[in-house]
Design an enzyme around this catalytic site. Structure first.
Site, short mmCIF file in Angstrom:
data_model
loop_
_atom_site.label_atom_id
_atom_site.label_comp_id
_atom_site.label_asym_id
_atom_site.label_seq_id
_atom_site.Cartn_x
_atom_site.Cartn_y
_atom_site.Cartn_z
N ARG A 127 -13.57 21.71 36.44
CA ARG A 127 -14.75 20.99 35.93
C ARG A 127 -14.76 19.51 36.30
O ARG A 127 -15.37 18.70 35.64
CB ARG A 127 -14.90 21.18 34.42
CG ARG A 127 -15.18 22.63 34.04
CD ARG A 127 -15.34 22.80 32.57
NE ARG A 127 -15.66 24.20 32.25
CZ ARG A 127 -15.59 24.71 31.04
NH1 ARG A 127 -15.24 23.96 30.01
NH2 ARG A 127 -15.89 25.99 30.83
N LYS A 149 -23.15 12.08 46.52
CA LYS A 149 -23.79 13.37 46.80
C LYS A 149 -22.78 14.26 47.50
O LYS A 149 -22.24 13.90 48.56
CB LYS A 149 -25.01 13.20 47.70
CG LYS A 149 -26.28 12.79 47.00
CD LYS A 149 -27.43 12.84 48.01
CE LYS A 149 -28.77 12.54 47.37
NZ LYS A 149 -29.86 12.60 48.36
N GLU A 191 -28.19 6.79 61.34
CA GLU A 191 -28.23 6.39 59.93
C GLU A 191 -28.28 4.87 59.80
O GLU A 191 -28.87 4.33 58.86
CB GLU A 191 -27.03 6.96 59.17
CG GLU A 191 -26.99 8.48 59.07
CD GLU A 191 -28.02 9.05 58.10
OE1 GLU A 191 -28.78 8.28 57.48
OE2 GLU A 191 -28.06 10.30 57.98
N LYS A 233 -26.72 0.81 51.02
CA LYS A 233 -26.74 2.07 50.28
C LYS A 233 -26.22 1.89 48.86
O LYS A 233 -26.77 2.48 47.91
CB LYS A 233 -25.93 3.14 51.01
CG LYS A 233 -26.03 4.49 50.31
CD LYS A 233 -25.66 5.67 51.17
CE LYS A 233 -25.93 6.97 50.44
NZ LYS A 233 -25.50 8.16 51.22
N GLU A 243 -31.13 10.02 42.24
CA GLU A 243 -32.34 10.22 43.03
C GLU A 243 -33.55 10.64 42.20
O GLU A 243 -34.22 11.65 42.47
CB GLU A 243 -32.08 11.25 44.15
CG GLU A 243 -33.07 11.14 45.30
CD GLU A 243 -32.70 11.98 46.50
OE1 GLU A 243 -33.53 12.80 46.90
OE2 GLU A 243 -31.58 11.81 47.02
N ARG A 247 -33.92 6.11 45.22
CA ARG A 247 -32.93 6.64 46.15
C ARG A 247 -33.54 7.57 47.20
O ARG A 247 -32.97 7.76 48.28
CB ARG A 247 -31.81 7.36 45.38
CG ARG A 247 -30.67 7.81 46.28
CD ARG A 247 -29.45 8.25 45.51
NE ARG A 247 -28.41 8.72 46.43
CZ ARG A 247 -27.16 8.99 46.08
NH1 ARG A 247 -26.76 8.82 44.84
NH2 ARG A 247 -26.29 9.41 46.98
N ASN A 251 -33.87 9.15 52.34
CA ASN A 251 -34.18 10.40 53.03
C ASN A 251 -35.14 10.21 54.20
O ASN A 251 -35.60 11.21 54.78
CB ASN A 251 -34.79 11.41 52.04
CG ASN A 251 -33.78 11.89 51.02
OD1 ASN A 251 -32.63 12.14 51.35
ND2 ASN A 251 -34.21 11.99 49.77
N HIS A 254 -35.14 12.58 57.13
CA HIS A 254 -34.36 13.74 56.72
C HIS A 254 -35.21 14.94 56.32
O HIS A 254 -34.72 16.07 56.36
CB HIS A 254 -33.43 13.37 55.57
CG HIS A 254 -32.28 12.50 55.97
ND1 HIS A 254 -32.46 11.26 56.56
CD2 HIS A 254 -30.94 12.68 55.89
CE1 HIS A 254 -31.27 10.73 56.81
NE2 HIS A 254 -30.34 11.57 56.41
N HIS A 258 -33.58 17.67 58.34
CA HIS A 258 -32.87 18.79 57.70
C HIS A 258 -33.46 20.14 58.10
O HIS A 258 -32.74 21.11 58.31
CB HIS A 258 -32.92 18.64 56.18
CG HIS A 258 -31.90 17.68 55.63
ND1 HIS A 258 -31.81 17.39 54.30
CD2 HIS A 258 -30.92 16.96 56.24
CE1 HIS A 258 -30.83 16.52 54.10
NE2 HIS A 258 -30.29 16.24 55.27
N HIS A 271 -26.25 16.08 62.87
CA HIS A 271 -27.14 15.60 61.82
C HIS A 271 -27.93 14.37 62.27
O HIS A 271 -29.15 14.30 62.11
CB HIS A 271 -26.32 15.27 60.56
CG HIS A 271 -27.12 14.66 59.47
ND1 HIS A 271 -28.11 15.33 58.79
CD2 HIS A 271 -27.08 13.42 58.93
CE1 HIS A 271 -28.64 14.54 57.87
NE2 HIS A 271 -28.04 13.37 57.94
#
Length: 367
Positions: A127, A149, A191, A233, A243, A247, A251, A254, A258, A271
């Site tokens: 956990r 993330k 990026e 960032k 997000e 935030r 993206n 993206h 993606h 990527h």
């Protein structure tokens, strides 16, 4: 941001989840010291891919062992095609045998894929146990290692299974840039361009004027560029950790990027390459909507061209691409959200309902 000679430390202020990003040369040899300062207990597990394992795993392991930690290395096949729950399950099996406890630690060693997988394992095993990001690619150093993330892909889309789990530290050894090939380097620069477009016109100008230094992997210049990007960032993450609003600007490029990766099975594009195409098309879509000025689109396209990405239109049917985008985690109330440049250094978030317009922009795309 605190700076010493050849080193910079950026604080990410998130209350009890705050941490430091350290950027400099030969920092990989300090992982043991860092784990000791963080009060990690043995065993410490290094999770990496089989490519990075041959380059750096033993060096990190030695650093930890010199500080008295029992250490093990767990690796998997390099590449985005390993970023799935089956890999995570195999790592769980190895952890069960190694018996780490909640005060033990995980070292996420490698590029974006090892960082995402190791972070997800850390977020979910027992956990949640602490982990340190040690990114070895430019893309991971300026983007994916910062912000918490973590996750894996699903057949239905990229990063659909994941969590927010902040690292205990991020350690960026700029010496690792020497082992990157040109394609990986350029993927990371995508990026960097993104950060310039969404938040910092001066950074964008620096990239544009210093492309030769970036492509020549001038390490002293990267020791300036990497902290600059991490700070951008970090400031966004501090304001919107999970997000819920701001935030989402991270993206940019993206939404389409993606989808390109997912539809092509994560095998054709890195990527950053997919994001580069995504940034162009999303700017062109913003132009059609009257949000992005044509001169801004032209500036972005010019810089991306000059760095030299594979920009030919992917052989993907527009309907298939849009269907992939509708499964993306950025969808809100069934509507696809995009990030559109208003000017270099400023963007806006906008939901687009006109699927026919998205289809038309995709079909008419020319780099």
């Amino acid at each position: 941001m605190q700076e010493e000679k050849n080193r910079a430390d950026i604080h990410v202020g998130l209350g009890e989840r705050s941490y430091t990003i350290s950027v400099g040369s030969e920092l990989m040899d300090e992982i043991g010291d860092i784990a000791k300062r963080l009060n990690f207990d043995s065993p410490i597990v290094i999770i990496t891919d089989d490519h990075v394992e041959t380059l750096y795993a033993q060096r990190v392991k030695l650093s930890l062992e010199q500080q008295g930690f029992n250490t093990a290395v767990c690796s998997f096949a390099a590449g985005e095609t390993s970023k799935h729950l089956q890999t995570v399950a195999r790592l769980y099996d190895q952890l069960v045998a190694l018996k780490p406890e909640r005060k033990s630690g995980i070292i996420a060693l490698g590029g974006g894929v090892p960082g995402d997988i190791a972070g997800f394992v850390a977020a979910t095993y027992l956990r949640g146990i602490r982990f340190v990001q040690v990114p070895t690619t430019l893309l991971a150093q300026v983007d994916s290692s910062v912000g918490g993330k973590v996750g894996v892909d699903h057949a239905g889309g990229k990063n659909l299974i994941g969590a927010f789990h902040q690292p205990a530290a991020v350690v960026i050894d700029t010496d690792t840039l020497k082992t990157l090939d040109e394609r990986q380097l350029k993927a990371g620069l995508a990026e960097v361009i993104k950060h310039g477009v969404i938040a910092d016109a001066i950074l964008f100008k620096q990239i544009s004027e210093k492309i030769d230094r970036l492509l020549a992997v001038e390490e002293t210049f990267y020791r300036k560029i990497i902290p600059w990007n991490c700070k951008i960032k970090a400031r966004v993450v501090e304001q919107d950790e999970k997000e819920e609003g701001l935030r989402a600007i991270l993206n940019y490029g993206h939404t389409i990027g993606h989808a390109i990766e997912s539809v092509t099975g994560y095998e054709r594009y890195l990527h950053g390459e997919a994001v580069a195409i995504g940034m162009i098309i999303e700017a062109q879509l913003g132009e059609r909507l009257g949000v992005t000025p044509p001169n801004v689109t032209a500036e972005i396209l010019d810089l991306i061209r000059r760095i030299g990405y594979p920009l030919d239109k992917p052989d993907i049917n527009a309907h298939v691409l849009i269907n992939s985008m509708t499964r993306d985690k950025k969808v809100q109330q069934g509507t696809i959200r995009f990030i559109f440049p208003i000017q270099i250094g400023q963007v806006t978030i906008k939901s687009v309902q006109e699927l026919a317009l998205i289809r038309d922009v995709w079909d008419s795309y020319t780099p």
